[in-house]
Scaffold this motif. Sequence first.
Motif, PDB file in Angstrom:
ATOM      1  N   UNK A  33      29.084  65.565  56.337  1.00 35.88           N
ATOM      2  CA  UNK A  33      28.858  66.975  56.687  1.00 35.88           C
ATOM      3  C   UNK A  33      28.738  67.144  58.201  1.00 35.88           C
ATOM      4  N   UNK A  34      28.077  66.168  58.838  1.00 34.58           N
ATOM      5  CA  UNK A  34      27.958  66.244  60.300  1.00 34.58           C
ATOM      6  C   UNK A  34      29.347  66.193  60.928  1.00 34.58           C
ATOM      7  N   UNK A  35      30.196  65.295  60.410  1.00 36.56           N
ATOM      8  CA  UNK A  35      31.529  65.176  60.984  1.00 36.56           C
ATOM      9  C   UNK A  35      32.311  66.467  60.755  1.00 36.56           C
ATOM     10  N   UNK A  36      32.132  67.064  59.570  1.00 34.66           N
ATOM     11  CA  UNK A  36      32.780  68.353  59.324  1.00 34.66           C
ATOM     12  C   UNK A  36      32.289  69.384  60.326  1.00 34.66           C
ATOM     13  N   UNK A  37      30.987  69.371  60.583  1.00 41.49           N
ATOM     14  CA  UNK A  37      30.412  70.346  61.502  1.00 41.49           C
ATOM     15  C   UNK A  37      30.966  70.137  62.917  1.00 41.49           C
TER      16      UNK A  37
END
Lengths: 521, 365
Positions: free
Chosen positions: A163-167
């Motif tokens: 999710x962090x990478x998506x963000x």
Amino acid sequence: MSATAAALAEPPVSPLGAKKAIGLETIGMTKIFGSMVALGDVSIKVKPGSFHALLGENGAGKSTLVKCIMGFYQPTRGSVLIDGRETEISNPKVARDVGIGMVYQHFTLVPSLTATENLVIARADVPSVIDWKKEKKSLDALFDRMPFRVPLDVPVSSLAAGEKQKLEILKQLYLDQRFLILDEPTSVLTPGEADEILGLLKTMTDAGDLTILMISHKFREVTAFADEFSVLRKGEYMGGGVTANVSVAEMSRMMIGDMKLRERAARKTFEKQPVVLDLAGICAEDDEGLPAVDAVNLKIRAGEIVGIAGVSGNGQSELIETLTGQRDLTSGRFFVKDQPYEPSREKMAKFKVFGLPEEPLKNACVRRMTVAENLAFRSFDQPPISKRRGFLSPGPMRAKAKELIAAYRVKTPGPDEPIENLSGGNVQRAVLARELSTQVEVLIVANPCFGLDFASIAEIRSQIMDQRNGGAAVLLVSEDLDEILELSDRVAVMSEGRIDYVAPIGETDRATIGQAMAGHH
Amino acid sequence: MADTAAPANGFALAETIDRFRRSSEFVVIPVLALIASGLLFSIFLLLVGKSPVEFFSLVWRGGFGTAFSWQNTLVRASPLILTALCVAIPARLGMTVIGGEGALVLGGFAAAAIAIPMTSWASPFVVMPVMFLAAAIAGAFWIGAVGWLRHYRGINETISSLLLFYIAVSILNFFVEGALRDPSDPNKPSTAPIGAENMIGPIPGTSVHWGLAAGIVACILVWILMNRTTFGFAARVTGGNVRAAQGQGLPVGRLVVISCALAGACAGLAGYFEVAAIHGKANASLIAGYGFTGILVSFLARHNPLAIVPVAILLGGIAASGGLVQRRMDLPDATVLVLQGLMFVVLLVSETMYGRLAIFKPKGA
């Protein structure tokens, strides 16, 4: 090609608005540091709406090229064309203004802030007083048009790595960047998360909304997602083309050239061997005092490599630190050959326990001490270096160092050079020389190949295999699944501090391991 | 890189030159820093309307010009040598201990406090070594506690050693103004005198006390400890990279506490010599700032015990000339403190220059 086909079939309606993907071309990019040519006359062309992979070994010049494009470096010669127009990118702000964004290998979000806050403060025009309600509304509206979304109201620290990478990617899209540079974006993700994110990005490039330049050395991802690729080696452009037309073997030959890699040592087969290293109910906490390792049990036999796979941050580094004495146990015990073991100097010497930590300069060396001194860390308190109890003779220390430098081909101006002046591969070789030059019963290895070139990687992996064949019990933690699959006799998967999946290498596969990494088993 | 095919002699010579190039960096940069701070201080003097030339010539005369000024300088240098060791030893473990003044005060007080009840019955041959040990143990305990707090409780050693200095001063004041006050001395709250027979005399033929010799011996011993023993090697590994030290199974906590205790013992001895060679009793005169100037000495010497001796003499000379500067130039006594402060700041700035100047790099590396 699919993008053009789609464009012909129907007028494109971009979910992101009217802006389109940007094309970028470098012409004769050259960057010289002192007397070293980091980048020599590199011309690559990234078409608008394409997914372009940039391949190369460590030190091949990928980051230098990207930093020149981003304006962190000024090229010695050469220029950047954006959509065919020559553009001078004098600093990172200019790159941002023309629509080039970068996603780094490691996260750059502020962990204590929410996704909304992170996005808004990343803008160039943050107002002095922020109307959060309005910002949230516009973000919600934007996210509705995005292929993926993340929770907006929880602190980033509580998001999963994927999710962090998506963000990180959403942040660049929010800033309306239409040319994204991704620097090994999947190194912190499970194979499943990686495929999901790259797949979604691929749909955006196919739709012509986005252009992607991805630095990678995972051939699997390159062949699955990239349209085109370029290869750098030693600062020079070695070739490229359409991914579908070139085999992996061909790409790999472009990357490493005709250099001979050290032959991998064959795996010796053993009959039933005794258990050497026994981890019994190991628990430990992370730096914040939260449980990080949760009742890990593992037995490793002589002549066996047990590989621990897992997404980084699931307790592997904490587990290794308990074994090497860098972290206290909260409960549990170690046994070596059925005798209690704790990582003190006496027990390490008695049971011949050695270690190859990740990033050896950071974890196993003292930068300012000389190569000879660093090579003596294991032996400085024993004869011949310490003949009389407590005293130390520099003569035998240097003599021993010269011997090891020659035997392990450590490239150094001399034994008195501070070790920080050596290249990464040579620091790694010095540590190998120190840890593996005597008999080894237990070997603890963590991400041994992080940041090394192919020749060094081949060297280190065969050294590890040699130790196994010599009867050592080897515990290998690696974030590189390929490395685990190549070296291990048994694979264990660590997820949220626990090891719930252990299987002999012949009875498992990448998909099963991937599921266990994500916590499903 | 040196060509291994070259004749053995040429190789050895190149190696020696490279080693010399590298070590010269550690001399040239501090010297340049000293010169730069001198220039900055000259600007300061010009701004207040004084002549820098006159100032520096007075410093020369007051500190080093005559046999008398040399002796004055050396008397001031000896506590600086010992308190500088209190900074240099923990620095090898990567710690910045600035509370040597506290160990000095407490060491001096302990020496006096243990001597006074013994003066009536014990011979000086007993009293003197007992005082010596008491001072060393008090200092060792004080700074050893700083190391213990740092390793086992994660308390910043810089802050804790500074705060412990204030506590040491309070302990001294508590006793010299209370239980141990000498009622016959109306001027300054002090302990009773330790007695002339228990004082340690000057080095024969000089007015310089034995503290100088003790300091020089201590520096040599610390150099041997750090460079020629396994303890010193382990301490340097720990100071350079704690993770590497732990990975090698070194007893980090023990190394930290023992090193700090040794450091404190040195500063405690500085207190012993102040009491037993100069004041003859313990009072607030012990708080003369030697512990703090010792920090500057150690940093200027780059925490090298052998370099501490000449640096301490230099700063001792500057301090010794303070009176002369005050009288001749009508400048306040604190002027030399301004110079010291400037030196320290410039020195800290110069720390960033290491490894950046191409001239010190070995050829071809």
